[in-house]
Design an enzyme around this catalytic site. Structure first.
Site, PDB file in Angstrom:
ATOM      1  N   ASP A 179     -56.459  22.656  -0.494  1.00 38.18           N
ATOM      2  CA  ASP A 179     -55.552  24.207   0.439  1.00 38.18           C
ATOM      3  C   ASP A 179     -54.680  23.570  -0.304  1.00 38.18           C
ATOM      4  O   ASP A 179     -53.529  23.778  -0.534  1.00 38.18           O
ATOM      5  CB  ASP A 179     -55.549  23.201   1.779  1.00 38.18           C
ATOM      6  CG  ASP A 179     -55.281  22.176   1.516  1.00 38.18           C
ATOM      7  OD1 ASP A 179     -55.908  21.429   1.553  1.00 38.18           O
ATOM      8  OD2 ASP A 179     -54.662  22.096   2.796  1.00 38.18           O
ATOM      9  N   GLY A 193     -69.928  10.700  -3.205  1.00 37.38           N
ATOM     10  CA  GLY A 193     -68.561  10.781  -2.180  1.00 37.38           C
ATOM     11  C   GLY A 193     -68.830  11.460  -1.305  1.00 37.38           C
ATOM     12  O   GLY A 193     -70.172  11.237  -0.864  1.00 37.38           O
ATOM     13  N   GLN A 194     -67.808  11.745  -0.288  1.00 38.66           N
ATOM     14  CA  GLN A 194     -68.018  11.793   0.950  1.00 38.66           C
ATOM     15  C   GLN A 194     -68.657  13.268   1.443  1.00 38.66           C
ATOM     16  O   GLN A 194     -69.692  13.572   1.883  1.00 38.66           O
ATOM     17  CB  GLN A 194     -66.751  12.715   1.503  1.00 38.66           C
ATOM     18  CG  GLN A 194     -65.805  10.773   1.662  1.00 38.66           C
ATOM     19  CD  GLN A 194     -64.621  11.112   2.449  1.00 38.66           C
ATOM     20  OE1 GLN A 194     -63.830  10.013   3.148  1.00 38.66           O
ATOM     21  NE2 GLN A 194     -63.864  11.769   2.134  1.00 38.66           N
ATOM     22  N   LYS A 237     -55.795  20.724  -9.201  1.00 40.08           N
ATOM     23  CA  LYS A 237     -57.101  21.537  -8.810  1.00 40.08           C
ATOM     24  C   LYS A 237     -56.878  22.715  -8.739  1.00 40.08           C
ATOM     25  O   LYS A 237     -58.260  23.654  -9.584  1.00 40.08           O
ATOM     26  CB  LYS A 237     -57.145  21.213  -7.240  1.00 40.08           C
ATOM     27  CG  LYS A 237     -57.536  19.503  -6.142  1.00 40.08           C
ATOM     28  CD  LYS A 237     -58.702  18.879  -7.021  1.00 40.08           C
ATOM     29  CE  LYS A 237     -59.560  19.678  -6.335  1.00 40.08           C
ATOM     30  NZ  LYS A 237     -61.100  19.273  -6.443  1.00 40.08           N
ATOM     31  N   TYR A 261     -52.023  15.962  -7.471  1.00 42.62           N
ATOM     32  CA  TYR A 261     -53.789  16.932  -7.037  1.00 42.62           C
ATOM     33  C   TYR A 261     -52.916  18.047  -7.225  1.00 42.62           C
ATOM     34  O   TYR A 261     -54.077  18.963  -7.858  1.00 42.62           O
ATOM     35  CB  TYR A 261     -53.457  16.439  -5.896  1.00 42.62           C
ATOM     36  CG  TYR A 261     -54.229  16.213  -4.958  1.00 42.62           C
ATOM     37  CD1 TYR A 261     -56.109  15.584  -5.261  1.00 42.62           C
ATOM     38  CD2 TYR A 261     -54.229  17.275  -3.994  1.00 42.62           C
ATOM     39  CE1 TYR A 261     -56.820  16.432  -5.168  1.00 42.62           C
ATOM     40  CE2 TYR A 261     -56.043  17.764  -3.678  1.00 42.62           C
ATOM     41  CZ  TYR A 261     -57.231  17.245  -3.220  1.00 42.62           C
ATOM     42  OH  TYR A 261     -58.508  17.899  -3.127  1.00 42.62           O
ATOM     43  N   ASP A 321     -70.352   9.924 -16.408  1.00 41.08           N
ATOM     44  CA  ASP A 321     -69.066   9.999 -15.931  1.00 41.08           C
ATOM     45  C   ASP A 321     -68.634  11.525 -15.898  1.00 41.08           C
ATOM     46  O   ASP A 321     -68.007  12.012 -17.288  1.00 41.08           O
ATOM     47  CB  ASP A 321     -67.936   8.641 -16.927  1.00 41.08           C
ATOM     48  CG  ASP A 321     -66.963   9.169 -17.160  1.00 41.08           C
ATOM     49  OD1 ASP A 321     -66.747   9.693 -16.353  1.00 41.08           O
ATOM     50  OD2 ASP A 321     -66.100   7.831 -17.038  1.00 41.08           O
ATOM     51  N   LEU A 322     -67.899  12.039 -15.588  1.00 39.11           N
ATOM     52  CA  LEU A 322     -67.664  13.798 -16.401  1.00 39.11           C
ATOM     53  C   LEU A 322     -66.764  13.705 -17.133  1.00 39.11           C
ATOM     54  O   LEU A 322     -66.015  14.571 -17.620  1.00 39.11           O
ATOM     55  CB  LEU A 322     -67.605  14.083 -14.957  1.00 39.11           C
ATOM     56  CG  LEU A 322     -68.387  14.406 -13.603  1.00 39.11           C
ATOM     57  CD1 LEU A 322     -67.914  15.155 -12.733  1.00 39.11           C
ATOM     58  CD2 LEU A 322     -70.155  14.909 -14.017  1.00 39.11           C
TER      59      LEU A 322
HETATM   60  N1  LIG Z   1     -61.775  15.570   1.427  1.00 35.89           N
HETATM   61  C1  LIG Z   1     -61.081  16.698   1.782  1.00 35.89           C
HETATM   62  O1  LIG Z   1     -60.375  16.637   3.256  1.00 35.89           O
HETATM   63  C2  LIG Z   1     -60.803  17.667   0.560  1.00 35.89           C
HETATM   64  C3  LIG Z   1     -60.360  18.724   0.918  1.00 35.89           C
HETATM   65  C4  LIG Z   1     -59.656  19.800  -0.323  1.00 35.89           C
HETATM   66  C5  LIG Z   1     -60.023  19.517  -0.994  1.00 35.89           C
HETATM   67  N2  LIG Z   1     -61.707  18.011  -1.252  1.00 35.89           N
HETATM   68  C6  LIG Z   1     -62.330  18.938  -2.488  1.00 35.89           C
HETATM   69  O2  LIG Z   1     -63.261  18.205  -1.931  1.00 35.89           O
HETATM   70  C7  LIG Z   1     -64.732  17.268  -3.390  1.00 35.89           C
HETATM   71  C8  LIG Z   1     -65.257  16.167  -2.237  1.00 35.89           C
HETATM   72  O3  LIG Z   1     -64.205  16.054  -2.248  1.00 35.89           O
HETATM   73  P1  LIG Z   1     -64.784  14.393  -0.884  1.00 35.89           P
HETATM   74  O4  LIG Z   1     -63.630  13.550   0.113  1.00 35.89           O
HETATM   75  O5  LIG Z   1     -66.097  13.710  -1.149  1.00 35.89           O
HETATM   76  O6  LIG Z   1     -64.082  12.892  -1.910  1.00 35.89           O
HETATM   77  P2  LIG Z   1     -64.674  11.393  -2.047  1.00 35.89           P
HETATM   78  O7  LIG Z   1     -64.829  11.379  -0.844  1.00 35.89           O
HETATM   79  O8  LIG Z   1     -62.975  10.936  -3.422  1.00 35.89           O
HETATM   80  O9  LIG Z   1     -65.406  11.641  -4.133  1.00 35.89           O
HETATM   81  C9  LIG Z   1     -65.179  12.068  -4.869  1.00 35.89           C
HETATM   82  C10 LIG Z   1     -66.185  11.583  -5.530  1.00 35.89           C
HETATM   83  O10 LIG Z   1     -65.753  11.854  -7.269  1.00 35.89           O
HETATM   84  C11 LIG Z   1     -66.206  10.832  -7.690  1.00 35.89           C
HETATM   85  N3  LIG Z   1     -65.573  10.438  -9.434  1.00 35.89           N
HETATM   86  C12 LIG Z   1     -64.846  10.431  -9.445  1.00 35.89           C
HETATM   87  N4  LIG Z   1     -64.226  10.693 -10.717  1.00 35.89           N
HETATM   88  C13 LIG Z   1     -65.571  10.818 -11.759  1.00 35.89           C
HETATM   89  C14 LIG Z   1     -65.537  11.009 -12.587  1.00 35.89           C
HETATM   90  N5  LIG Z   1     -64.890  10.737 -13.816  1.00 35.89           N
HETATM   91  N6  LIG Z   1     -67.436  11.139 -13.279  1.00 35.89           N
HETATM   92  C15 LIG Z   1     -68.225  11.348 -12.029  1.00 35.89           C
HETATM   93  N7  LIG Z   1     -67.930  11.669 -10.934  1.00 35.89           N
HETATM   94  C16 LIG Z   1     -66.104  10.954 -10.348  1.00 35.89           C
HETATM   95  C17 LIG Z   1     -65.735   9.610  -8.041  1.00 35.89           C
HETATM   96  O11 LIG Z   1     -66.928   8.480  -7.936  1.00 35.89           O
HETATM   97  P3  LIG Z   1     -66.360   7.142  -7.684  1.00 35.89           P
HETATM   98  O12 LIG Z   1     -66.228   6.978  -5.841  1.00 35.89           O
HETATM   99  O13 LIG Z   1     -67.321   6.073  -8.081  1.00 35.89           O
HETATM  100  O14 LIG Z   1     -65.140   7.008  -7.942  1.00 35.89           O
HETATM  101  C18 LIG Z   1     -66.683   9.890  -5.981  1.00 35.89           C
HETATM  102  O15 LIG Z   1     -67.617  10.336  -5.555  1.00 35.89           O
HETATM  103  C19 LIG Z   1     -63.178  17.191  -4.104  1.00 35.89           C
HETATM  104  O16 LIG Z   1     -63.351  17.652  -5.940  1.00 35.89           O
HETATM  105  C20 LIG Z   1     -61.946  17.475  -3.312  1.00 35.89           C
HETATM  106  O17 LIG Z   1     -60.694  16.933  -4.209  1.00 35.89           O
HETATM  107  C21 LIG Z   1     -61.644  17.238  -0.286  1.00 35.89           C
END
Ligand SMILES: NC(=O)c1ccc[n+]([C@@H]2O[C@H](COP(=O)([O-])OP(=O)(O)OC[C@H]3O[C@@H](n4cnc5c(N)ncnc54)[C@H](OP(=O)(O)O)[C@@H]3O)[C@@H](O)[C@H]2O)c1
Length: 297
Positions: free
Chosen positions: A101, A10-11, A128, A124, A36-37
């Site tokens: 948030d 992920g990002q 969370k 969501y 797969d979690l």
């Molecule tokens: N980005 C933001 O602005 C933001 C803001 C608040 C909180 N967060 C939190 O920060 C964390 C990281 O966010 P992010 O932006 O990096 O999210 P992201 O880019 O969507 O990455 C999430 C990752 O989780 C993986 N994933 C989904 N289902 C899964 C499963 N069953 N088993 C294993 N991996 C799985 C996805 O894999 P696939 O791509 O293969 O599906 C993806 O690589 C998350 O918890 C998110 O809720 C992010």
């Protein structure tokens, strides 16, 4: 330390794995394809075999996707976290998990603190929040609430798209009535590493850059820093055609982390550093985890 990073495709996961390796830790970076979690037995077995000192969970199921598919949102944002906490309990590992948030309802008038009462208004946010509770099942745990990440390789976040638009001189529409505390991904990764390496108490921490801003002010600040005459149009969040509840006022105070000596600089300086950073490559993110492109929110 031997550290397992889940959601490593992920990002945030990609940047975290890089940062932790830079800190000389041994990192097992696991993408969804690797683990797969939602598969409890496999997770317990894999983590059990790796015997890490820490597990960092950057996996998540996004805002829009959760509203459309609450079952998967529960599985990934909540039950998978319960499994990881169990795995950490079994192996005596520290658990560091990311929340959002969106656990708040956005009716506050000053920046939210960790002690403020959550009241999520979306699937969501609710999943969370459940994830936060489950993460506490690990004896040593850190729950980091983040929001509005930017500076991400391949630049798919709202702020990264604003960077591109303003650099290209395109007109940008931005909300004047939604407030956020943006988080530079490099600062989040650095703070994560310091928390893992230190002796802080278990608990919830707000991990965002200092201060807060409306999206409109942020776009104007970007124009100023880039030196672009781009046209920024102030629009109301009420015009956003989305079924998902989003907190209007989502400022988070990062004072608790700062009191530990882990200071995340002001968002304006973080924007400057992100703008000055050389373009970074990203391994392609598999399609199913990518949040759909939403209007500036
Ligand atoms: N980005 C933001 O602005 C933001 C803001 C608040 C909180 N967060 C939190 O920060 C964390 C990281 O966010 P992010 O932006 O990096 O999210 P992201 O880019 O969507 O990455 C999430 C990752 O989780 C993986 N994933 C989904 N289902 C899964 C499963 N069953 N088993 C294993 N991996 C799985 C996805 O894999 P696939 O791509 O293969 O599906 C993806 O690589 C998350 O918890 C998110 O809720 C992010």
């Amino acid at each position: 330390m031997r550290i397992v990073v889940t959601g490593a495709g992920g990002q945030l996961g990609q940047v975290l794995a890089r940062e932790l390796r830079r800190g000389d830790h041994e990192v097992a970076a696991l993408t969804r394809a690797a683990l797969d979690l939602t598969q409890r037995e496999q997770v317990l077995e894999r983590v059990g075999k790796l015997r890490p000192q820490a597990v960092v969970n950057a996996a998540g199921f996004g805002v829009e996707a959760s509203e459309e598919d609450p079952k998967t949102a529960l599985a990934v944002n909540a039950f998978a976290v319960r499994t990881l906490a169990e795995a950490c309990r079994n192996t005596d590992a520290t658990f560091l998990h990311f929340s959002s948030d969106f656990v708040f309802d956005g009716t506050a008038t000053s920046a939210y603190r960790e002690t403020d009462r959550p009241n999520p208004g979306s699937v969501y946010g609710a999943t969370k929040l459940l994830g936060e509770w489950y993460a506490q099942g690990a004896p040593r745990h850190f729950i980091l609430r983040i929001e509005s990440l930017f500076g991400i390789p391949a630049g798919k976040s709202t702020i990264d798209r604003m960077f591109e638009d303003i650099r290209a001189g395109r007109t940008v529409s931005a909300f004047y009535d939604r407030t956020v505390s943006p988080a530079f991904v490099d600062d989040v990764a650095a703070a994560t590493r310091r928390l893992l390496e230190g002796r802080a108490s278990s608990g919830v921490y707000h991990c965002v850059n200092a201060g807060f801003t409306t999206w409109h002010e942020l776009a104007m600040e970007l124009c100023r820093q880039i030196g672009s005459p781009s046209n920024v149009i102030p629009v109301s969040a009420e015009t956003l055609e989305s079924k998902v509840f989003r907190p209007k006022f989502a400022a988070l105070s990062n004072e608790k982390l700062a009191n530990l000596g882990i200071e995340l600089p002001a968002w304006q300086s973080a924007l400057g550093r992100a703008l000055a950073a050389p373009p970074r490559s990203a391994s392609p993110i598999p399609p199913s985890g990518v949040r759909p492109r939403a209007p500036r929110s």
